[in-house]
Design an enzyme around this catalytic site. Structure first.
Site, PDB file in Angstrom:
ATOM      1  N   ARG A 193     -47.454  19.653  -1.535  1.00 51.59           N
ATOM      2  CA  ARG A 193     -47.360  18.989  -2.837  1.00 51.59           C
ATOM      3  C   ARG A 193     -46.393  19.738  -3.748  1.00 51.59           C
ATOM      4  O   ARG A 193     -45.609  19.129  -4.469  1.00 51.59           O
ATOM      5  CB  ARG A 193     -48.743  18.890  -3.488  1.00 51.59           C
ATOM      6  N   CYS A 196     -51.502  22.498 -11.945  1.00 47.68           N
ATOM      7  CA  CYS A 196     -51.871  21.779 -10.725  1.00 47.68           C
ATOM      8  C   CYS A 196     -51.760  20.298 -11.076  1.00 47.68           C
ATOM      9  O   CYS A 196     -51.070  19.956 -12.023  1.00 47.68           O
ATOM     10  CB  CYS A 196     -53.265  22.168 -10.223  1.00 47.68           C
TER      11      CYS A 196
END
Length: 140
Positions: free
Chosen positions: A66, A126
């Site tokens: 990611r 995040c």
């Protein structure tokens, strides 16, 4: 580094059921105490500035895939990739197999291996803020 054991009881799904059973059997009501830490919140302008100036370590808790933009984001609308100048510190690497935080020495070694300057202030990120908090715990 590390955290006071009276504040953080456990992290991880393996530990939570035990904690929940203990709390359910507890005869006394519990009160959660917390404090606002507005100084820990950075807006997009502050993060952009930190990215350009390099005066903060910007640590991203997501998986390497990611972080690199190779895996899809789990929620629609989130952009792939990472903040320029940030470092990938996958939150799972900070935890033991049982979901508890690794020892202070292990955490220091991990951050050093990832070239994190522990003398700089840190911004964590995040996808939602949940796993970024694990980095904050590991740094405290």
């Amino acid at each position: 580094m590390g955290y006071r054991s009276d504040v953080i009881l456990a992290i991880g799904p393996e530990v939570m059921p035990q904690f929940m059973v203990t709390m359910a059997k507890s005869p006394k009501a519990r009160e959660l105490c917390w404090a606002d830490h507005d100084e820990m919140i950075k807006d997009v302008t502050q993060v952009s500035s930190a990215s350009k100036l390099g005066d903060f370590e910007i640590l991203d808790a997501r998986s390497a895939g990611r972080f690199r933009g190779e895996e899809p984001e789990p929620r629609p609308g989130l952009r792939a990739g990472h903040i320029p100048g940030s470092k990938n510190i996958f939150y799972g690497d900070l935890l033991n197999e049982d979901g508890t935080l690794k020892s202070r020495d292990e955490l220091v070694e991990h951050f050093k291996a990832k070239a994190v300057n522990l003398d700089k202030p840190v911004i964590t990120s995040c996808g939602s803020g949940v796993t970024a908090a694990i980095i904050n715990l590991a740094l405290d």
